[in-house]
Scaffold this motif. Structure first.
Motif, PDB file in Angstrom:
ATOM      1  N   SER A 157       0.804  -1.218   0.000  1.00  0.00           N
ATOM      2  CA  SER A 157       0.000   0.000   0.000  1.00  0.00           C
ATOM      3  C   SER A 157       0.840   1.273   0.000  1.00  0.00           C
ATOM      4  CB  SER A 157      -0.957   0.016   1.191  1.00  0.00           C
ATOM      5  OG  SER A 157      -0.242   0.162   2.413  1.00  0.00           O
ATOM      6  N   ILE A 158       2.079   1.186   0.455  1.00  0.00           N
ATOM      7  CA  ILE A 158       2.915   2.394   0.453  1.00  0.00           C
ATOM      8  C   ILE A 158       3.623   2.567  -0.890  1.00  0.00           C
ATOM      9  CG2 ILE A 158       3.237   2.223   2.950  1.00  0.00           C
ATOM     10  CD1 ILE A 158       6.175   1.455   2.396  1.00  0.00           C
ATOM     11  N   HIS A 159       3.370   1.664  -1.835  1.00  0.00           N
ATOM     12  CA  HIS A 159       3.947   1.715  -3.185  1.00  0.00           C
ATOM     13  C   HIS A 159       5.469   1.795  -3.156  1.00  0.00           C
ATOM     14  CE1 HIS A 159      -0.090   3.349  -5.021  1.00  0.00           C
ATOM     15  NE2 HIS A 159      -0.226   2.192  -4.398  1.00  0.00           N
ATOM     16  N   PRO A 160       6.119   0.842  -2.511  1.00  0.00           N
ATOM     17  CA  PRO A 160       7.584   0.887  -2.419  1.00  0.00           C
ATOM     18  C   PRO A 160       8.242   0.476  -3.728  1.00  0.00           C
ATOM     19  CG  PRO A 160       6.783  -1.161  -1.518  1.00  0.00           C
ATOM     20  CD  PRO A 160       5.563  -0.368  -1.878  1.00  0.00           C
ATOM     21  N   GLN A 161       9.461   0.940  -3.925  1.00  0.00           N
ATOM     22  CA  GLN A 161      10.274   0.447  -5.041  1.00  0.00           C
ATOM     23  C   GLN A 161      10.845  -0.924  -4.717  1.00  0.00           C
ATOM     24  OE1 GLN A 161      12.913   4.133  -5.614  1.00  0.00           O
ATOM     25  NE2 GLN A 161      13.086   3.060  -7.555  1.00  0.00           N
ATOM     26  N   PHE A 162      11.106  -1.132  -3.433  1.00  0.00           N
ATOM     27  CA  PHE A 162      11.812  -2.331  -2.995  1.00  0.00           C
ATOM     28  C   PHE A 162      10.972  -3.063  -1.957  1.00  0.00           C
ATOM     29  CE2 PHE A 162      14.687   1.075  -4.081  1.00  0.00           C
ATOM     30  CZ  PHE A 162      15.484   0.489  -5.046  1.00  0.00           C
ATOM     31  N   LEU A 163      10.785  -4.360  -2.192  1.00  0.00           N
ATOM     32  CA  LEU A 163      10.001  -5.181  -1.289  1.00  0.00           C
ATOM     33  C   LEU A 163      10.915  -6.231  -0.679  1.00  0.00           C
ATOM     34  CD1 LEU A 163       7.120  -5.693  -0.246  1.00  0.00           C
ATOM     35  CD2 LEU A 163       6.780  -7.247  -2.190  1.00  0.00           C
ATOM     36  N   LEU A 164      11.045  -6.201   0.644  1.00  0.00           N
ATOM     37  CA  LEU A 164      11.938  -7.084   1.380  1.00  0.00           C
ATOM     38  C   LEU A 164      11.087  -8.040   2.198  1.00  0.00           C
ATOM     39  CD1 LEU A 164      14.376  -4.260   2.573  1.00  0.00           C
ATOM     40  CD2 LEU A 164      14.488  -5.595   0.460  1.00  0.00           C
ATOM     41  N   MET A 165      11.255  -9.351   1.970  1.00  0.00           N
ATOM     42  CA  MET A 165      10.339 -10.340   2.534  1.00  0.00           C
ATOM     43  C   MET A 165      11.120 -11.393   3.307  1.00  0.00           C
ATOM     44  SD  MET A 165       7.730 -10.672  -0.742  1.00  0.00           S
ATOM     45  CE  MET A 165       6.262 -10.934   0.279  1.00  0.00           C
ATOM     46  N   ASP A 166      10.834 -11.482   4.603  1.00  0.00           N
ATOM     47  CA  ASP A 166      11.569 -12.383   5.490  1.00  0.00           C
ATOM     48  C   ASP A 166      10.733 -13.628   5.775  1.00  0.00           C
ATOM     49  OD1 ASP A 166      13.321 -13.553   7.226  1.00  0.00           O
ATOM     50  OD2 ASP A 166      13.051 -12.090   8.837  1.00  0.00           O
ATOM     51  N   GLU A 167      10.904 -14.662   4.972  1.00  0.00           N
ATOM     52  CA  GLU A 167      10.158 -15.913   5.116  1.00  0.00           C
ATOM     53  C   GLU A 167       8.662 -15.659   5.333  1.00  0.00           C
ATOM     54  OE1 GLU A 167      11.994 -19.508   6.931  1.00  0.00           O
ATOM     55  OE2 GLU A 167      13.174 -18.015   8.014  1.00  0.00           O
ATOM     56  N   PRO A 168       8.013 -14.909   4.445  1.00  0.00           N
ATOM     57  CA  PRO A 168       6.624 -14.526   4.701  1.00  0.00           C
ATOM     58  C   PRO A 168       5.648 -15.699   4.719  1.00  0.00           C
ATOM     59  CG  PRO A 168       7.235 -14.014   2.447  1.00  0.00           C
ATOM     60  CD  PRO A 168       8.500 -14.397   3.155  1.00  0.00           C
ATOM     61  N   PHE A 169       6.040 -16.829   4.107  1.00  0.00           N
ATOM     62  CA  PHE A 169       5.141 -17.976   4.059  1.00  0.00           C
ATOM     63  C   PHE A 169       5.625 -19.129   4.937  1.00  0.00           C
ATOM     64  CE2 PHE A 169       4.952 -16.386  -0.554  1.00  0.00           C
ATOM     65  CZ  PHE A 169       4.072 -15.362  -0.217  1.00  0.00           C
ATOM     66  N   GLY A 170       6.658 -18.892   5.716  1.00  0.00           N
ATOM     67  CA  GLY A 170       7.293 -19.966   6.474  1.00  0.00           C
ATOM     68  C   GLY A 170       6.408 -20.609   7.520  1.00  0.00           C
ATOM     69  N   ALA A 171       5.469 -19.856   8.087  1.00  0.00           N
ATOM     70  CA  ALA A 171       4.625 -20.388   9.168  1.00  0.00           C
ATOM     71  C   ALA A 171       3.305 -20.958   8.657  1.00  0.00           C
ATOM     72  CB  ALA A 171       4.346 -19.288  10.189  1.00  0.00           C
ATOM     73  N   LEU A 172       3.103 -20.972   7.336  1.00  0.00           N
ATOM     74  CA  LEU A 172       1.831 -21.405   6.771  1.00  0.00           C
ATOM     75  C   LEU A 172       1.853 -22.886   6.408  1.00  0.00           C
ATOM     76  CD1 LEU A 172       1.192 -18.366   4.390  1.00  0.00           C
ATOM     77  CD2 LEU A 172       0.414 -18.664   6.759  1.00  0.00           C
ATOM     78  N   ASP A 173       0.659 -23.470   6.315  1.00  0.00           N
ATOM     79  CA  ASP A 173       0.588 -24.855   5.860  1.00  0.00           C
ATOM     80  C   ASP A 173       0.964 -24.930   4.385  1.00  0.00           C
ATOM     81  OD1 ASP A 173      -2.047 -25.026   4.080  1.00  0.00           O
ATOM     82  OD2 ASP A 173      -2.512 -23.758   5.795  1.00  0.00           O
ATOM     83  N   ALA A 174       1.317 -26.123   3.923  1.00  0.00           N
ATOM     84  CA  ALA A 174       1.881 -26.297   2.579  1.00  0.00           C
ATOM     85  C   ALA A 174       0.943 -25.814   1.490  1.00  0.00           C
ATOM     86  CB  ALA A 174       2.241 -27.767   2.357  1.00  0.00           C
ATOM     87  N   GLN A 175      -0.353 -26.098   1.626  1.00  0.00           N
ATOM     88  CA  GLN A 175      -1.297 -25.724   0.580  1.00  0.00           C
ATOM     89  C   GLN A 175      -1.458 -24.209   0.485  1.00  0.00           C
ATOM     90  OE1 GLN A 175      -1.950 -28.031   2.956  1.00  0.00           O
ATOM     91  NE2 GLN A 175      -1.851 -29.911   1.711  1.00  0.00           N
ATOM     92  N   THR A 176      -1.610 -23.549   1.653  1.00  0.00           N
ATOM     93  CA  THR A 176      -1.739 -22.090   1.663  1.00  0.00           C
ATOM     94  C   THR A 176      -0.471 -21.437   1.139  1.00  0.00           C
ATOM     95  OG1 THR A 176      -3.225 -22.216   3.568  1.00  0.00           O
ATOM     96  CG2 THR A 176      -2.212 -20.083   3.121  1.00  0.00           C
ATOM     97  N   ARG A 177       0.658 -22.022   1.503  1.00  0.00           N
ATOM     98  CA  ARG A 177       1.945 -21.488   1.048  1.00  0.00           C
ATOM     99  C   ARG A 177       2.044 -21.504  -0.474  1.00  0.00           C
ATOM    100  NH1 ARG A 177       7.587 -22.832   3.991  1.00  0.00           N
ATOM    101  NH2 ARG A 177       8.998 -21.673   2.633  1.00  0.00           N
ATOM    102  N   GLU A 178       1.638 -22.599  -1.100  1.00  0.00           N
ATOM    103  CA  GLU A 178       1.714 -22.699  -2.552  1.00  0.00           C
ATOM    104  C   GLU A 178       0.780 -21.705  -3.232  1.00  0.00           C
ATOM    105  OE1 GLU A 178       1.456 -26.576  -4.189  1.00  0.00           O
ATOM    106  OE2 GLU A 178       3.042 -27.410  -2.922  1.00  0.00           O
ATOM    107  N   VAL A 179      -0.421 -21.524  -2.663  1.00  0.00           N
ATOM    108  CA  VAL A 179      -1.365 -20.559  -3.224  1.00  0.00           C
ATOM    109  C   VAL A 179      -0.771 -19.152  -3.181  1.00  0.00           C
ATOM    110  CG1 VAL A 179      -3.583 -19.402  -2.845  1.00  0.00           C
ATOM    111  CG2 VAL A 179      -3.441 -21.899  -2.760  1.00  0.00           C
ATOM    112  N   LEU A 180      -0.190 -18.766  -2.038  1.00  0.00           N
ATOM    113  CA  LEU A 180       0.355 -17.417  -1.894  1.00  0.00           C
ATOM    114  C   LEU A 180       1.615 -17.217  -2.739  1.00  0.00           C
ATOM    115  CD1 LEU A 180      -0.238 -16.566   1.868  1.00  0.00           C
ATOM    116  CD2 LEU A 180      -1.527 -15.836  -0.134  1.00  0.00           C
TER     117      LEU A 180
END
Length: 273
Positions: free
Chosen positions: A166-189
């Motif tokens: 929402s802040i329209h960044p040039q750079f997106l830094l992602m620290d294991e954003p899907f690491g805590a999710l179940d396998a199916q949700t992780r694949e969808v995201l």
């Protein structure tokens, strides 16, 4: 087949680079005051609009390096340049997505997203427009007025990503954003993130422990070694875009995965030992 550079400090081509780390080293203090080195002379340059994954065992400094790039940590030694400017602290042109969603529990999904806008000085009327735009982009329509306690883990993480976008960044830094999710949700995201990235090609740095996730998402994979954290190899992902899960059977994918594991396995054994 993937190509690799197997040096501790790969040669940098900084021409047109959007993110440049040069000889970055850092130490933390243990509880007894003893310094422990977490990064050792990390040098790398990342091209504009590229998607780069940091891959390595726990404790190799992936998250520390990401926080250094974001400006949340000032490195003890070395320089970081993002978008042509030296990093001295956080900036509105960089957004961080954490493994834990870090949502404010008393605010709705929409309010959490707007709060991110408020922190970087975006006016209220514009923050509402951007929040609704990000809600639609992340498939959160119908959930915008739900509190975090009323959302699933996957939905919470969608809100966290929407807040960053929402802040329209040039750079997106992602620290294991899907690491805590179940396998199916992780694949969808993963697939949804790919579609979002394909639409506007932000420069992304993505921390992961998953070989397949790194291959699916990335233009380039940075293998990090540990004790202390350093760059062991930089691998180009020679798979066409757009990407999909169907590519997992491609020989390029399977050969690359085998190559990545050969590089990671000694590091994993050292950490485990």
């Amino acid at each position: 087949m993937a190509s690799s550079m197997l040096s501790a400090a790969p040669a940098m081509d900084v021409h047109n680079a959007q993110i440049v780390c040069k000889d970055v080293s850092h130490w933390f203090l243990k509880s007894d005051g003893t310094p422990i080195q977490v990064l050792d002379r990390v040098s790398i340059s990342l091209e504009p609009h590229s998607f780069t994954s940091l891959l390595g065992p726990s404790g190799c400094g992936k998250t520390t390096l990401l926080r250094v790039i974001d400006g949340l940590i000032r490195p003890a030694v070395g320089t970081v340049i993002v978008g042509g400017e030296a990093v001295t602290g956080p900036s509105a042109n960089r957004a961080m997505v954490f493994q834990e969603h870090n949502l404010l529990p008393w605010k709705t999904a929409q309010e959490n997203i707007r709060f991110g806008c408020k922190l970087v000085g975006i006016p209220a009327s514009e923050s509402l427009r951007r929040a609704n735009e990000a809600i639609a982009l992340m498939g959160l329509n119908g959930f915008e007025h739900h509190l975090p306690s009323q959302l699933s883990g996957g939905m919470k993480q969608r809100v966290g990503i929407a807040r960053a976008l929402s802040i329209h960044p040039q750079f997106l830094l992602m620290d294991e954003p899907f690491g805590a999710l179940d396998a199916q949700t992780r694949e969808v995201l993963q697939i949804e993130l790919l579609k979002i990235w394909e639409a506007d090609r932000k420069t992304v740095v993505f921390v992961t422990h998953s070989l397949d996730e790194a291959i699916l998402l990335s233009d380039r994979i940075v293998i990090m070694g540990t004790r202390p954290g350093h760059i062991k190899a930089v691998i180009d992902v020679d798979l066409p875009r757009p990407r999909s899960d169907d590519m997992r059977a491609d020989p390029v994918w399977t050969n690359l995965r085998r190559h990545l594991w050969q590089l990671l396995k000694p590091e994993m054994i050292e950490v485990a030992g």
